[in-house]
Design an enzyme around this catalytic site. Structure first.
Site: not given
Ligand code: NDP
Length: 310
Positions: A134, A137-138
């Site tokens: 992701c 997300c990261d």
């Protein structure tokens, strides 16, 4: 007395929210089990430019939150958790959520698909320590670093483009020379000066499990069979998805990759059980097609309940 629901919806992505909206507006008081990844894939994406109605595009998480609010306004009930077992052999159907059992006259399976991994032990050991599926997300954690993205489809292109916001350099690694990505996304990535392409290349190992962080990848050129190491601080996977339908094995028909088979768009082989969205669609896999099939499943639920009034 035990409550028997009219309809339970598994999954809270585009398909699930749309099914919830339609069944809620039909006064069926749907119960939505949000699943492993609430909001589904849209909640992990950035700008969505191909959902009609948003001429400037809309952020994926905002779009999915809007859908949820819209369904809630008409009485859809959302519960965190995912189905661990299902018994579709008799009416009402039983859906197990851990120790709890929910009984329902109809079921809409909108459980979507989850990110695919390479399956290397070193990759699995470093998930959350530089290995991720992701980018949204990261990506932030790798500001100023050199990172890698694996895959040759739209997901990989989108991840690579997004990650250029943070990374000093993005290397996109693909196992062949043929790309599944759409022309527009591929060209955008190819033209970007921070993205470098490595084709005909596979990942054999992620370094360095002993340090609990990604320091580089062992790669192999499949044409020359030469192995070499590429230093990198992260590896993002963009290699497709696996349908979330394991709990229905033996009860519903699935294809060789686990996608639920449906007839006339959303009918499974069990009357009263419908499947919609990415769990049954390996062909289109778009937010708008998932929403469309969620609507179809909801309309079939209405019809089924009318015809089988308790
Ligand atoms: P795709 O199936 O399109 O692509 C998967 C890619 O991963 C392929 O290049 C495939 O290689 C590669 N791959 C699969 N397994 C492995 C493996 N074990 N090792 C190495 N490489 C592997 O999946 P996507 O998730 O990219 O896209 C799915 C759908 O979602 C598509 O319809 C796409 O258009 C859509 N989408 C649209 C977006 C947008 O419009 N903004 C963004 C993201 C997705 P190979 O070709 O060799 O099999």
């Amino acid at each position: 007395m035990e409550t028997i629901r009219n309809v339970v919806i598994l999954g809270s992505g585009c398909a699930g929210h749309t099914a919830a909206l339609y069944t809620a507006r039909a006064n069926l008081s749907p119960l939505v089990l949000e699943g492993h990844e609430p909001g589904g894939q849209l909640s992990l994406t950035t700008l969505v430019e191909n959902f009609p109605g948003f001429p400037e595009g809309i952020q994926g998480p905002e779009l999915i939150e809007n859908m949820r609010r819209q369904a809630t306004r008409f009485g859809a009930e959302y519960v965190l958790g995912h189905a661990t077992k299902a018994d579709l052999s008799q009416q009402p159907f039983s859906i197990h959520v851990g120790r709890d059992v929910i009984r329902t006259r109809t079921l809409i399976i909108a459980s979507g698909a989850s990110a695919r991994w390479l399956g290397l032990p070193s990759e699995q050991a470093l998930i959350g320590h530089g290995v991720s599926s992701c980018a949204t997300c990261d990506g932030f954690f790798f500001s100023g670093k050199e990172i890698t993205v694996i895959g040759g489809g739209d997901s990989a292109m989108e991840e690579a483009l997004f990650l250029t916001r943070f990374a000093s350099k993005v290397t996109l690694i693909h196992r062949s020379e043929q790309f599944r990505a759409s022309k527009i996304m591929l060209e955008r990535a190819q033209k970007h000066d921070k993205i470098k392409f490595l084709t005909n290349t596979v990942v054999e190992e992620v370094h360095d499990v002993s340090k609990k962080e990604v320091t580089g990848l062992k790669l192999r050129d499949v044409k020359t069979d030469k192995a070499w190491d590429l230093p990198a601080s992260a590896m993002f996977l963009g290699i497709g998805h696996i349908p979330n339908a394991k709990i229905f094995a033996g009860q519903l028909d699935a294809d060789q990759d686990g996608y639920l088979k449906t007839k006339d768009y959303v009918f499974t082989r069990v009357p009263g059980v419908y499947a919609c969205g990415d769990v049954q669609d390996r062909r289109y896999r778009q937010a708008i097609t998932a929403a469309g099939s969620g609507c179809m499943a909801a309309l079939e639920v209405e019809k089924f309940l009318e015809e089988h009034e308790a």
